[in-house]
Design a protein around this motif. Structure first.
Motif, PDB file in Angstrom:
ATOM      1  N   ARG A 342      11.152   5.294  -6.330  1.00  0.00           N
ATOM      2  CA  ARG A 342       9.946   4.719  -6.949  1.00  0.00           C
ATOM      3  C   ARG A 342       8.684   5.342  -6.365  1.00  0.00           C
ATOM      4  O   ARG A 342       7.772   5.740  -7.099  1.00  0.00           O
ATOM      5  N   ARG A 343       8.610   5.445  -5.031  1.00  0.00           N
ATOM      6  CA  ARG A 343       7.402   5.984  -4.402  1.00  0.00           C
ATOM      7  C   ARG A 343       7.211   7.465  -4.719  1.00  0.00           C
ATOM      8  O   ARG A 343       6.085   7.932  -4.950  1.00  0.00           O
ATOM      9  N   ASP A 345       8.236   8.967  -7.432  1.00  0.00           N
ATOM     10  CA  ASP A 345       7.790   9.054  -8.829  1.00  0.00           C
ATOM     11  C   ASP A 345       6.295   8.771  -8.926  1.00  0.00           C
ATOM     12  O   ASP A 345       5.557   9.465  -9.651  1.00  0.00           O
ATOM     13  N   GLU A 346       5.843   7.755  -8.200  1.00  0.00           N
ATOM     14  CA  GLU A 346       4.427   7.392  -8.275  1.00  0.00           C
ATOM     15  C   GLU A 346       3.539   8.511  -7.727  1.00  0.00           C
ATOM     16  O   GLU A 346       2.541   8.890  -8.361  1.00  0.00           O
ATOM     17  N   HIS A 351      -1.002  11.910  -7.116  1.00  0.00           N
ATOM     18  CA  HIS A 351      -1.116  11.751  -5.676  1.00  0.00           C
ATOM     19  C   HIS A 351      -2.531  11.409  -5.232  1.00  0.00           C
ATOM     20  O   HIS A 351      -2.787  11.156  -4.058  1.00  0.00           O
ATOM     21  N   LYS A 353      -4.303   8.764  -5.689  1.00  0.00           N
ATOM     22  CA  LYS A 353      -4.445   7.402  -5.175  1.00  0.00           C
ATOM     23  C   LYS A 353      -4.066   7.337  -3.695  1.00  0.00           C
ATOM     24  O   LYS A 353      -4.733   6.673  -2.891  1.00  0.00           O
ATOM     25  N   GLU A 354      -3.021   8.046  -3.336  1.00  0.00           N
ATOM     26  CA  GLU A 354      -2.591   8.063  -1.938  1.00  0.00           C
ATOM     27  C   GLU A 354      -3.632   8.747  -1.065  1.00  0.00           C
ATOM     28  O   GLU A 354      -3.940   8.297   0.041  1.00  0.00           O
TER      29      GLU A 354
END
Length: 435
Positions: A342-343, A345-346, A351, A353-354
Motif C-alpha cells: 500500500r505505501r 503504491d501511494e 511522492h 506528499k512524502e
C-alpha cells in the motif's frame, strides 16, 4: 535508855540506803526499757526499709524482663546489666540488715542498755543503707521510662497480631474449601496453607518460648501468606474463566491468522512484479515464518489446554502468554506485507506528499531553533542542515527506471525522526533555562 534509843538512828540510817537503792533500780529499768524500745523502733524501721526495697526490686525486675523480652538493642542490654549490678548491692545491704537483726535479740530479759544501744545503732545503719540503695533503685527505674514504654507498646501489639494471623488462616481455609466445593482442586494453594501449620503451632506456643519480636514477625508473616492464599483462592474461579476465555480467543485468532498468512504470497507476487528487489526481499520469508509461528502457537495452545485441565494455572497462563507473543509477531509480519504494498503504491503514484511532509517538519524545527535568537545553536543547526541534505539526496535517488521507493520511504522517516529529536532537545534546553 541508850538501848531504847538505838533503833531510831539505825532506821533513819537504813531508810536513806533503802531509798537510794530502790531508786537506782527503778531508774535503771526505765532507761533499759527506753533503750530496748528505741532499738525495737530501729528494727521496725529497718524491716520496713527492707520490705520496701524488696518490693521495688521485684517490680523493677518485671520491667527489666519486659524490656529484654522485646528489645534486643544495646540500651536494653545495658539496662539489664545495670540492674544486675544493683542486685549485687541490694544483696550486700540485705545481708548486712539480716546480720544486724540476727546479732541482737531484743526480746532477752537480761538485755542491758548498752546492748540495746548497740542494736539500735547497727539497725539504724542497716536501715540507712537500705534506704540509700532504694533511692538508687528508684532513680534507675525512672531512667527506664522510654525503654519500658517501647516494650509495653510492643507487647500491646502482640495479642492482636497473633489473633489477626489466626483469623487470616481461618479465612484462607474457608476460601479454599469454597473453591474446592466448586470443583477446583487448588492443590498448590492447599500445600501453601498446610505449610503454615507449623507456624501456627509456634504462634500458639507464645512469646514466652519464642520471644516477642520473633512472634510479632511470625504473626506478620503468617498474616501476609495466609491473606495471599485467601485472595488467590477467591480469585481462582475468575482465573479459570479467564483462562477458558483466552483459550477460545487465541485459538480463533490463530485460525484467522492462518487464513491471512495464506494471502501474503499473492501480495509478494505483486511486489515482485512491480517493484525492485530492494523493496520486498526482506519479506520473502514471511509466509514460511508465519506458518511456522502459527504451528508453534497451536502446539502451545494444546499444552495450555492440558495445563488448564490439570489446573496448573501458572503453566497454563505462561503458555497462553507465549501463544499471544507468537501471534502478535506473526500478525505484524503478515500485516507488513500488505502495508508495504500500500505505501509503495501511494509513494510511487505521488511522492510529493512524502517530500512535503518531511520538509514541513524540517522548516518547523528551524523556526523553533531561531525563535528568540539571531543565530541558531550549532548543536541544533547542524542536524537540521544535514536533514535537508539527506532529504535532497533521497529525492535525487528516485531518478532512474526502477527507483528504490522503499529506501526513499525509510530515509524520509529517518529524517523526520532526527528532526523530532532536535525539537525535543531545543524544548528541553529552554525548559531548563526557564527553571
Amino acid at each position: 535508855m541508850a538501848l531504847a534509843l538505838l533503833p531510831v538512828p539505825l532506821l533513819l540510817a537504813a531508810a536513806p540506803a533503802a531509798f537510794a537503792g530502790g531508786g537506782t533500780r527503778r531508774w535503771g529499768r526505765g532507761r533499759g526499757e527506753n533503750q530496748r524500745a528505741d532499738a525495737q523502733a530501729a528494727k521496725d524501721a529497718a524491716a520496713a526499709a527492707f520490705y520496701e526495697l524488696d518490693t521495688a526490686q521485684r517490680d523493677l525486675r518485671i520491667s527489666i524482663e519486659t524490656i529484654t523480652a522485646v528489645d534486643p538493642s544495646p540500651a536494653a542490654r545495658k539496662a539489664a546489666a545495670d540492674f544486675t549490678g544493683l542486685g549485687h548491692r541490694i544483696d550486700e545491704v540485705s545481708h548486712a540488715y539480716i546480720t544486724a537483726v540476727d546479732s541482737h535479740d531484743l526480746d532477752r530479759d537480761d538485755l542491758d542498755a548498752g546492748a540495746a544501744g548497740r542494736a539500735r545503732t547497727d539497725l539504724a545503719r542497716a536501715k540507712d543503707e537500705l534506704v540509700r540503695v532504694k533511692a538508687d533503685l528508684d532513680r534507675f527505674g525512672r531512667s527506664l521510662g522510654p525503654l519500658l514504654a517501647t516494650a509495653e507498646t510492643q507487647l500491646a501489639r502482640l495479642a492482636p497480631a497473633v489473633e489477626r494471623a489466626r483469623q487470616a488462616l481461618r479465612a484462607a481455609g474457608e476460601a479454599l474449601e469454597a473453591v474446592r466445593s466448586s470443583g477446583l482442586t487448588a492443590d498448590d494453594l492447599a500445600a501453601r496453607l498446610a505449610a503454615l501449620g507449623p507456624e501456627l503451632t509456634r504462634l500458639n506456643q507464645g512469646a514466652g518460648q519464642h520471644g516477642v519480636q520473633e512472634t510479632l514477625q511470625r504473626a506478620d508473616r503468617v498474616l501476609r501468606q495466609a491473606e495471599a492464599v485467601r485472595v488467590e483462592a477467591e480469585g481462582l474461579p475468575e482465573k479459570a474463566a479467564e483462562v477458558d476465555k483466552r483459550l477460545v480467543s487465541l485459538r480463533t485468532r490463530a485460525q484467522a491468522l492462518t487464513t491471512r498468512a495464506a494471502g501474503v504470497e499473492p501480495v509478494l507476487s505483486e511486489l515482485r512484479r512491480r517493484y525492485s528487489a530492494a523493496c520486498w526481499q526482506d519479506l520473502q520469508q514471511v509466509p514460511e515464518e508465519a506458518a511456522h509461528a502459527v504451528a508453534q502457537a497451536e502446539e502451545k495452545l494444546r499444552e495450555a489446554r492440558t495445563a488448564r485441565d490439570e489446573q496448573r494455572w501458572p503453566d497454563a497462563l505462561a503458555r497462553l502468554s507465549t501463544v499471544r507473543a507468537l501471534l502478535n509477531t506473526t500478525d505484524e509480519a503478515v500485516s507488513a506485507a500488505g502495508d508495504r504494498l500500500r505505501r509503495l503504491d501511494e509513494v510511487s503514484f505521488d511522492h510529493s506528499k512524502e517530500v512535503e511532509r518531511t520538509r514541513f517538519a524540517i522548516r518547523d524545527a528551524q523556526r523553533l531553533a531561531m525563535a528568540g535568537r539571531n543565530t541558531p545553536d550549532p548543536r541544533h543547526a547542524g542536524p537540521l542542515d544535514d536533514a535537508v541534505a539527506r532529504l535532497d539526496r533521497a529525492v535525487a535517488g528516485l531518478e532512474g527506471r526502477h527507483p528504490d521507493w522503499w529506501a526513499f520511504l525509510t530515509e524520509t522517516e529517518a529524517v523526520r525522526g532526527t528532526v523530532t529529536r532536535v525539537v525535543r532537545e531545543i524544548r528541553d534546553d529552554r525548559g531548563a533555562a526557564g527553571r
